[in-house]
Design an enzyme around this catalytic site. Structure first.
Site, PDB file in Angstrom:
ATOM      1  N   CYS A 184      -6.058 -53.412  24.961  1.00 28.02           N
ATOM      2  CA  CYS A 184      -4.719 -53.075  24.470  1.00 28.02           C
ATOM      3  C   CYS A 184      -3.953 -52.231  25.486  1.00 28.02           C
ATOM      4  CB  CYS A 184      -4.828 -52.336  23.141  1.00 28.02           C
ATOM      5  SG  CYS A 184      -3.278 -52.369  22.191  1.00 28.02           S
TER       6      CYS A 184
ATOM      7  N   ASP B  16      -8.958 -46.730  13.463  1.00 27.84           N
ATOM      8  CA  ASP B  16      -8.693 -45.846  14.593  1.00 27.84           C
ATOM      9  C   ASP B  16      -8.863 -44.407  14.121  1.00 27.84           C
ATOM     10  OD1 ASP B  16      -7.951 -44.973  17.097  1.00 27.84           O
ATOM     11  OD2 ASP B  16      -5.986 -45.940  17.102  1.00 27.84           O
TER      12      ASP B  16
END
Length: 204
Positions: free
Chosen positions: A7, A126
C-alpha cells in the site's frame, strides 16, 4: 499462500517492483492529508502500467460519494478500501468489491464489528491511534483476532519483514497489507524490502 498488498504506492517503479516480487495488489491513497496521497492523474499512470493479475486498490477516508466516483471516472481501480466511518450501504454503491478497515482497540468484539459490513470482500484490521485513520506503523494484539471467523481477514498495522512470518502463523489472514514496513521514506518503497517481506509471507 497468504495474499500480499503493498500500500501507499506513489511511483510506477515501485508498483512494478511490487508486482515483480509477487504482490497480489497495490494500494493507492486518495486521502489528501496522508504523506502517501497520490493524484488521480499519477494513479491512472501507475494502474495502467501494472501487469496482468495485479489488483489496484483505492483507499478513501470519509470521502463523499461524488469524490469516490470522480476518482473512479479517472482511475480503473479493481477494489475500494474505506478507512473512515463509511457504513456498508455507502461502500456497496460503487460497483466495486470493497475492504472495510477497522482500527482495533483492546476489548473490541471483532466478529460483531465485521458483521456491520456484510457486503465487504474482506475486513482489514489496523492499529488504533487517535487521529490517524491508518498507516500507523504500529502493531496491535493479534491474540484478540477470532481464530474461527466467517469473514476474510486482511491484516495490517506495523507489519515488516521481521514480524510478518509470526503474524501469518498466528492470525492466518487471507492477506497482509504493508506500507511503511517496506519503505525508504514515506511513499518511497524499497524493492529489497518488498522482496524480503514477500519471502517471509511465503515462508509463513
Amino acid at each position: 499462500m497468504t495474499r500480499v498488498k503493498i500500500c501507499g504506492i506513489t511511483r510506477e517503479e515501485d508498483a512494478l517492483a511490487a508486482a515483480e516480487a509477487g504482490a497480489d495488489a497495490i494500494g493507492l491513497v486518495f486521502y489528501a492529508p496522508s504523506p502517501r496521497y497520490i493524484s488521480p492523474e499519477r494513479a491512472r499512470r501507475i494502474v495502467c502500467a501494472l501487469p496482468p493479475f495485479v489488483s489496484s486498490v483505492g483507499l478513501f477516508v470519509d470521502a463523499s460519494a461524488a469524490e469516490v466516483r470522480a476518482i473512479l471516472d479517472q482511475v480503473p481501480l479493481s477494489m475500494l478500501q474505506f478507512h473512515g466511518d463509511e457504513p456498508d450501504d455507502f461502500c456497496r454503491q460503487f460497483g466495486r468489491p470493497y475492504l472495510k478497515a477497522l482500527r482495533v482497540r483492546p476489548g473490541d468484539n471483532l466478529d460483531e464489528l465485521a458483521a456491520r459490513w456484510s457486503g465487504a470482500s474482506g475486513i482489514l484490521l489496523d492499529s488504533y491511534k487517535p487521529g490517524v485513520p491508518g498507516g500507523t506503523g504500529e502493531t496491535f494484539d493479534w491474540s484478540i483476532i477470532p481464530s474461527s471467523r466467517t469473514w476474510r481477514l486482511v491484516l495490517a498495522g506495523g507489519l515488516e519483514t521481521s514480524n510478518v512470518h509470526a503474524a501469518v502463523q498466528q492470525a492466518a489472514p487471507w492477506a497482509v497489507d504493508v506500507s511503511g514496513g517496506v519503505e525508504l521514506s514515506k511513499g518511497i518503497k524499497d524493492s529489497q524490502k518488498i522482496n524480503a517481506f514477500i519471502e517471509e509471507v511465503k515462508r509463513g
